[in-house]
Design an enzyme around this catalytic site. Structure first.
Site, PDB file in Angstrom:
ATOM      1  N   GLU A  36      58.337  41.789  54.864  1.00 56.02           N
ATOM      2  CA  GLU A  36      58.862  42.245  53.560  1.00 56.02           C
ATOM      3  C   GLU A  36      60.131  43.046  53.810  1.00 56.02           C
ATOM      4  OE1 GLU A  36      60.105  42.987  50.224  1.00 56.02           O
ATOM      5  OE2 GLU A  36      58.227  41.843  50.168  1.00 56.02           O
ATOM      6  N   GLY A  41      54.817  44.451  46.809  1.00 60.99           N
ATOM      7  CA  GLY A  41      54.421  44.178  45.433  1.00 60.99           C
ATOM      8  C   GLY A  41      55.379  43.303  44.664  1.00 60.99           C
ATOM      9  N   GLY A  42      56.605  43.128  45.166  1.00 57.68           N
ATOM     10  CA  GLY A  42      57.548  42.237  44.518  1.00 57.68           C
ATOM     11  C   GLY A  42      57.985  42.711  43.140  1.00 57.68           C
ATOM     12  N   THR A  43      58.507  41.762  42.367  1.00 57.34           N
ATOM     13  CA  THR A  43      59.054  42.070  41.050  1.00 57.34           C
ATOM     14  C   THR A  43      58.013  42.687  40.131  1.00 57.34           C
ATOM     15  OG1 THR A  43      60.710  40.305  41.201  1.00 57.34           O
ATOM     16  CG2 THR A  43      60.131  41.076  38.994  1.00 57.34           C
ATOM     17  N   CYS A  44      56.820  42.113  40.076  1.00 59.98           N
ATOM     18  CA  CYS A  44      55.804  42.559  39.122  1.00 59.98           C
ATOM     19  C   CYS A  44      55.524  44.051  39.270  1.00 59.98           C
ATOM     20  CB  CYS A  44      54.516  41.762  39.299  1.00 59.98           C
ATOM     21  SG  CYS A  44      53.180  42.279  38.198  1.00 59.98           S
ATOM     22  N   HIS A 443      32.493  40.566  14.416  1.00 59.82           N
ATOM     23  CA  HIS A 443      33.256  41.210  13.345  1.00 59.82           C
ATOM     24  C   HIS A 443      33.163  42.732  13.528  1.00 59.82           C
ATOM     25  CE1 HIS A 443      34.791  42.086   9.319  1.00 59.82           C
ATOM     26  NE2 HIS A 443      33.825  42.997   9.225  1.00 59.82           N
TER      27      HIS A 443
END
Length: 460
Positions: A36, A41-44, A443
């Site tokens: 890395e 974690g990247g973009t997210c 409901h």
């Protein structure tokens, strides 16, 4: 001095798919190197889903507080936003998520985590600094970044992308957003709620042009009702410095020919991070937009190399990236043949109220020539929405009249991003719409109106 190390597998990128695949491979007894170059974690985790949805939550809290009187709640004084605290909260969420991923990776048996920039030397070898790493299997999970098109004057002005927006600790006085699609609209609403004047500039004739016109129109009405200015049909967008910010030149059918803002956000799409990996040295093919060419099982044009996530052009979402991991792991480790073409398109637009989408739009369904059934219901007729005072939007479903299969659905309204999953599950089950139309839902919920809508289908 160059050193060479060998592994069973190399994973480049610690975004959504990479760490999960590393976990499966190391659990199977394989030695894995995960490389890395920046943030786990990247973009997210770092500049996408997690920080933006954290900001959306803060913006919603401010919006709801301003509406307190509608609910009979009295607040003492005007509602303010402390942007530094908003940013700190967002950054805390990001740091925790990023740290948890790194800790998870470093705790895997057989795992070697390397910080650095990987570039191919050959089809089975990558270089990171002075080290050469080799493996019979290499998995690319390198993600994407904001696209910065070569618009006139863009090099002469300061501008923001989604990454830069994460660093703001004061709301812009006037934020001009170029791009009227998913990323741009989420930032538009949240920063309007933080107190900024906001103008959205879109080249097309409507917002989020891939959606049906009534969805685009409803979202525009929602945003404009909050004081956001929308400029459509912007044919020739250009930029120039201005005394108090940036001048955005806009040629539109209506309105002033230019907008002067304190800040400009470019939200005009994404591009893959594939231009600095040395893919040519490995013989890995990319398409004209830079996406790595893969087959239905995510194999690249080079045996032993796979591509996952945003870099392969098969999806631009965290959930599609994770599904890429699942497909690869199933095929390699589980003797369970899976393929990308089995995936049903689904996504959300996280404005308030949110849009949940699955499958075809009505326009796409009509283009198939099939006989259709259409169901639609405004959120004003959904009891839960009325009770919460959030009645904007509608729900809509498109059904194949012959097979009774749901072809697509859009739910714009309260909890629409959650309610849509009933439709998604039915489509994966390949069951007829009557399964839900005869179901009894709880409901009061938004979901309880789905059976009612399906009972009222009409020929298109």
């Amino acid at each position: 001095m160059t050193t060479t190390r060998s592994f069973d597998a190399i994973i480049i990128g610690a975004g959504q798919a990479g760490p999960s695949l590393a976990d499966r491979l190391t659990a199977a007894g394989q030695t894995v190197a995960l490389i890395e170059r920046k943030d786990f974690g990247g973009t997210c985790v770092n500049t996408g889903c997690m920080p933006t949805k954290t900001l959306v939550a803060s913006a919603y809290a401010a919006h709801l507080a301003r509406r307190a009187a509608d609910y009979g709640v009295v607040l003492d004084g005007p509602v303010g936003v402390d942007m530094k605290r908003v940013k700190d909260r967002q950054q805390t969420v990001v740091r925790n998520a990023r740290g948890n991923i790194e800790k998870w990776l470093r705790g895997m048996p057989g795992m070697t985590v390397i910080h650095g920039h990987a570039r191919f030397e050959s089809a089975n070898t990558v270089r990171v600094g002075d080290d050469l790493l080799t493996a019979p299997r290499i998995f690319l999970n390198v993600g994407g970044r904001a696209n910065v098109p070569d618009m006139p004057g863009v090099g002469d002005i300061p501008f923001l992308t989604n990454a830069g927006m994460m660093q703001l600790d004061t709301p812009p006085e006037h934020l001009v957003i170029v791009g009227g699609s998913y990323i741009g609209l989420e930032f538009a609403q949240m920063f309007r709620r933080f107190g900024s004047q906001v103008t959205v500039v879109e080249m097309g004739p409507r917002l989020i042009g891939r959606e049906d016109p009534e969805v685009s129109d409803a979202i525009r009405e929602i945003l404009e009702a909050e004081g956001i200015t929308v400029r459509l049909n912007a044919e020739c967008i250009s930029f120039a410095p201005a005394e108090n910010g940036v001048c955005v030149h806009v040629t539109c059918e209506a309105g002033a020919p230019q907008v002067v803002g304190s800040n400009v956000l470019l939200a005009v799409g994404r591009k893959p991070n594939t231009d600095d990996l040395g893919l040519d040295k490995a013989g890995i093919e990319t398409d004209k937009r830079g996406y790595i060419v893969v087959d239905d099982q995510l194999r690249t044009t080079v045996p032993g190399v796979w591509a996952m996530g945003d870099c392969n052009g098969k999806g631009a979402f965290t959930h599609t990236a994770y599904n890429d991991f699942e497909i690869i792991a199933a095929n390699l480790l589980d003797d369970d043949p899976r393929k990308v073409s089995d995936r049903i398109s689904c996504y959300g637009l996280f404005v308030d109220p949110p849009l949940g989408r699955v499958g075809m739009t009505e326009a796409e369904a009509r283009a198939t020539g099939r006989p259709l059934l259409i169901g639609q219901r405004p959120m004003t007729r959904v009891g839960r929405a009325v009770e919460k005072g959030e009645t904007q939007g509608f729900m809509k479903v498109v059904v194949d009249a012959e097979t009774k299969q749901i072809l697509g659905a859009a739910i714009l309204g309260l909890n629409g991003d959650e309610v849509i999953h009933g439709m998604i599950d039915l489509m994966y089950a390949k069951a007829p719409y009557t399964v839900i139309s005869r179901a009894v839902h709880i409901h009061p919920t938004v979901s309880e109106l789905i059976p009612t809508m399906l009972q009222e289908l009409k020929p298109a």
